[in-house]
Design a protein around this motif. Sequence first.
Motif, PDB file in Angstrom:
ATOM      1  N   CYS A  65       0.812  -1.174  -0.077  1.00 29.24           N
ATOM      2  CA  CYS A  65      -0.006  -0.274   0.057  1.00 29.24           C
ATOM      3  C   CYS A  65       0.990   1.157  -0.121  1.00 29.24           C
ATOM      4  CB  CYS A  65      -0.962  -0.017   1.352  1.00 29.24           C
ATOM      5  SG  CYS A  65      -1.952   1.489   1.428  1.00 29.24           S
ATOM      6  N   ILE A  66       0.300   2.310  -0.790  1.00 28.85           N
ATOM      7  CA  ILE A  66       1.193   3.532  -0.711  1.00 28.85           C
ATOM      8  C   ILE A  66       0.503   4.751  -0.487  1.00 28.85           C
ATOM      9  CG2 ILE A  66       2.812   5.088  -2.270  1.00 28.85           C
ATOM     10  CD1 ILE A  66       3.481   2.613  -3.731  1.00 28.85           C
ATOM     11  N   LEU A  67       0.830   5.574   0.707  1.00 34.38           N
ATOM     12  CA  LEU A  67      -0.105   6.545   0.849  1.00 34.38           C
ATOM     13  C   LEU A  67       0.421   7.802   0.365  1.00 34.38           C
ATOM     14  CD1 LEU A  67      -0.054   5.882   4.819  1.00 34.38           C
ATOM     15  CD2 LEU A  67      -1.727   5.054   2.900  1.00 34.38           C
ATOM     16  N   PHE A  68      -0.466   8.594   0.040  1.00 32.38           N
ATOM     17  CA  PHE A  68      -0.019   9.801  -0.758  1.00 32.38           C
ATOM     18  C   PHE A  68      -0.766  11.035  -0.066  1.00 32.38           C
ATOM     19  CE2 PHE A  68       0.084   6.536  -4.101  1.00 32.38           C
ATOM     20  CZ  PHE A  68       1.183   7.009  -4.865  1.00 32.38           C
ATOM     21  N   ASP A  69       0.167  12.278  -0.398  1.00 30.02           N
ATOM     22  CA  ASP A  69      -0.346  13.652   0.058  1.00 30.02           C
ATOM     23  C   ASP A  69      -0.879  14.303  -1.150  1.00 30.02           C
ATOM     24  OD1 ASP A  69      -1.232  15.837   1.476  1.00 30.02           O
ATOM     25  OD2 ASP A  69       0.911  16.769   1.659  1.00 30.02           O
ATOM     26  N   LEU A  70      -1.830  15.200  -1.169  1.00 32.91           N
ATOM     27  CA  LEU A  70      -2.436  15.651  -2.317  1.00 32.91           C
ATOM     28  C   LEU A  70      -1.383  16.826  -2.921  1.00 32.91           C
ATOM     29  CD1 LEU A  70      -4.324  15.569  -4.641  1.00 32.91           C
ATOM     30  CD2 LEU A  70      -5.820  16.607  -3.245  1.00 32.91           C
ATOM     31  N   ASP A  71      -1.697  18.043  -1.933  1.00 29.88           N
ATOM     32  CA  ASP A  71      -1.135  19.084  -2.201  1.00 29.88           C
ATOM     33  C   ASP A  71       0.500  19.114  -2.344  1.00 29.88           C
ATOM     34  OD1 ASP A  71      -3.615  20.068  -2.456  1.00 29.88           O
ATOM     35  OD2 ASP A  71      -3.562  21.183  -0.370  1.00 29.88           O
ATOM     36  N   HIS A  72       1.030  19.547  -3.299  1.00 29.90           N
ATOM     37  CA  HIS A  72       2.444  19.773  -3.566  1.00 29.90           C
ATOM     38  C   HIS A  72       3.361  18.274  -3.738  1.00 29.90           C
ATOM     39  CE1 HIS A  72       2.313  23.597  -0.853  1.00 29.90           C
ATOM     40  NE2 HIS A  72       1.547  23.030  -0.074  1.00 29.90           N
ATOM     41  N   THR A  73       2.257  17.622  -3.757  1.00 34.75           N
ATOM     42  CA  THR A  73       2.819  16.039  -4.191  1.00 34.75           C
ATOM     43  C   THR A  73       2.639  15.673  -5.590  1.00 34.75           C
ATOM     44  OG1 THR A  73       2.967  15.464  -1.868  1.00 34.75           O
ATOM     45  CG2 THR A  73       3.155  13.593  -3.478  1.00 34.75           C
ATOM     46  N   LEU A  74       1.265  15.831  -5.924  1.00 31.84           N
ATOM     47  CA  LEU A  74       0.651  15.719  -7.084  1.00 31.84           C
ATOM     48  C   LEU A  74      -0.101  16.881  -7.735  1.00 31.84           C
ATOM     49  CD1 LEU A  74      -0.333  11.922  -6.390  1.00 31.84           C
ATOM     50  CD2 LEU A  74       1.588  12.773  -7.991  1.00 31.84           C
ATOM     51  N   TRP A  75      -0.932  17.627  -6.814  1.00 31.00           N
ATOM     52  CA  TRP A  75      -1.466  18.638  -7.366  1.00 31.00           C
ATOM     53  C   TRP A  75      -0.714  19.724  -7.069  1.00 31.00           C
ATOM     54  CZ3 TRP A  75      -4.054  23.259  -5.090  1.00 31.00           C
ATOM     55  CH2 TRP A  75      -5.208  23.615  -5.872  1.00 31.00           C
ATOM     56  N   ASP A  76      -0.350  20.510  -8.085  1.00 29.61           N
ATOM     57  CA  ASP A  76       0.627  21.534  -8.085  1.00 29.61           C
ATOM     58  C   ASP A  76       0.244  22.677  -7.318  1.00 29.61           C
ATOM     59  OD1 ASP A  76       2.500  23.397  -8.257  1.00 29.61           O
ATOM     60  OD2 ASP A  76       2.930  23.076 -10.537  1.00 29.61           O
ATOM     61  N   TYR A  77       0.001  22.910  -5.787  1.00 28.25           N
ATOM     62  CA  TYR A  77      -0.444  23.806  -5.067  1.00 28.25           C
ATOM     63  C   TYR A  77       0.023  25.255  -5.368  1.00 28.25           C
ATOM     64  CZ  TYR A  77      -1.979  26.111  -0.606  1.00 28.25           C
ATOM     65  OH  TYR A  77      -2.640  26.881   0.133  1.00 28.25           O
ATOM     66  N   GLU A  78       1.457  25.331  -5.502  1.00 29.24           N
ATOM     67  CA  GLU A  78       1.722  26.695  -5.544  1.00 29.24           C
ATOM     68  C   GLU A  78       1.325  27.460  -6.948  1.00 29.24           C
ATOM     69  OE1 GLU A  78       3.775  24.210  -4.837  1.00 29.24           O
ATOM     70  OE2 GLU A  78       4.286  25.237  -2.653  1.00 29.24           O
ATOM     71  N   SER A  79       1.195  26.662  -8.246  1.00 25.27           N
ATOM     72  CA  SER A  79       0.772  27.085  -9.421  1.00 25.27           C
ATOM     73  C   SER A  79      -0.772  27.571  -9.394  1.00 25.27           C
ATOM     74  CB  SER A  79       1.186  26.022 -10.528  1.00 25.27           C
ATOM     75  OG  SER A  79       2.430  25.931 -10.662  1.00 25.27           O
ATOM     76  N   ASN A  80      -1.270  26.463  -8.912  1.00 29.00           N
ATOM     77  CA  ASN A  80      -2.823  26.539  -8.905  1.00 29.00           C
ATOM     78  C   ASN A  80      -3.242  27.873  -8.077  1.00 29.00           C
ATOM     79  OD1 ASN A  80      -3.412  24.554 -10.661  1.00 29.00           O
ATOM     80  ND2 ASN A  80      -3.099  23.117  -8.965  1.00 29.00           N
ATOM     81  N   CYS A  81      -2.577  28.030  -6.720  1.00 28.49           N
ATOM     82  CA  CYS A  81      -2.917  29.095  -6.020  1.00 28.49           C
ATOM     83  C   CYS A  81      -2.504  30.568  -6.783  1.00 28.49           C
ATOM     84  CB  CYS A  81      -2.109  29.050  -4.476  1.00 28.49           C
ATOM     85  SG  CYS A  81      -2.851  27.745  -3.423  1.00 28.49           S
ATOM     86  N   ALA A  82      -1.335  30.417  -7.211  1.00 27.93           N
ATOM     87  CA  ALA A  82      -1.061  31.702  -7.907  1.00 27.93           C
ATOM     88  C   ALA A  82      -1.734  31.854  -9.025  1.00 27.93           C
ATOM     89  CB  ALA A  82       0.555  31.559  -8.479  1.00 27.93           C
ATOM     90  N   GLU A  83      -2.245  31.081  -9.879  1.00 25.39           N
ATOM     91  CA  GLU A  83      -3.357  31.350 -10.990  1.00 25.39           C
ATOM     92  C   GLU A  83      -4.634  31.866 -10.284  1.00 25.39           C
ATOM     93  OE1 GLU A  83      -4.319  28.116 -13.481  1.00 25.39           O
ATOM     94  OE2 GLU A  83      -2.295  27.992 -14.231  1.00 25.39           O
TER      95      GLU A  83
END
Length: 202
Positions: A65-83
């Motif tokens: 089993c692999i555990l994932f975070d969403l923000d900063h790991t796969l979802w590009d938090y910085e780019s999406n917030c900046a937009e």
Amino acid sequence: MGILSGKGWGIWHGEANSAVSQAWPDSPAGPTSISNDVYQSRVGPEQTSGKASQSTLAVLSKYKCILFDLDHTLWDYESNCAETIDDLFHKYELKKRGVSSSAQFIEIFNNINTPLWDQYDRGEIHRDVIRFERFNRILLKVGIDDYPMSLKMSTDYVAESPRKKNLMPFAIDVLDYLHANYTMYIITNGFDEIQGTKLASA
């Protein structure tokens, strides 16, 4: 996919994280262990014998089993917030109210938003402080004292930011490779309704 259910984006810990760093020397420990073909397409076959990638796969083979975070790991938090902040800058015509540029507004957002999330992670503040005070503090920082407008901006940000679609590099490649062999879950400290929108939109 919901929190702790279905397939998702990943965060790596311990041995797996170390192996990822070996396979991708320029990676800041992100989830980038994939097949030799993809690896060699990134660094070139002349630079690797495939040993690093095979070492990574050997480590990963121990896990079910692999555990994932969403923000900063796969979802590009910085780019999406900046937009999103750029959209708000123009929607609310902040230049006419004395804010010099979208870049300045994004910088001030980051300077206020990041410490608030750090406080929330430590249990020092309630989520409502982020929801109802974040943009008020940002506007005050740029010399705008308008609490009703800050609430409207907060509502717009929460509605629009999760709909942005920027992903971290190689996110799709990683998911496609891991999906056949591992059960994957998301763990997140984000607000459930927002994270759900991100998953549905991405």
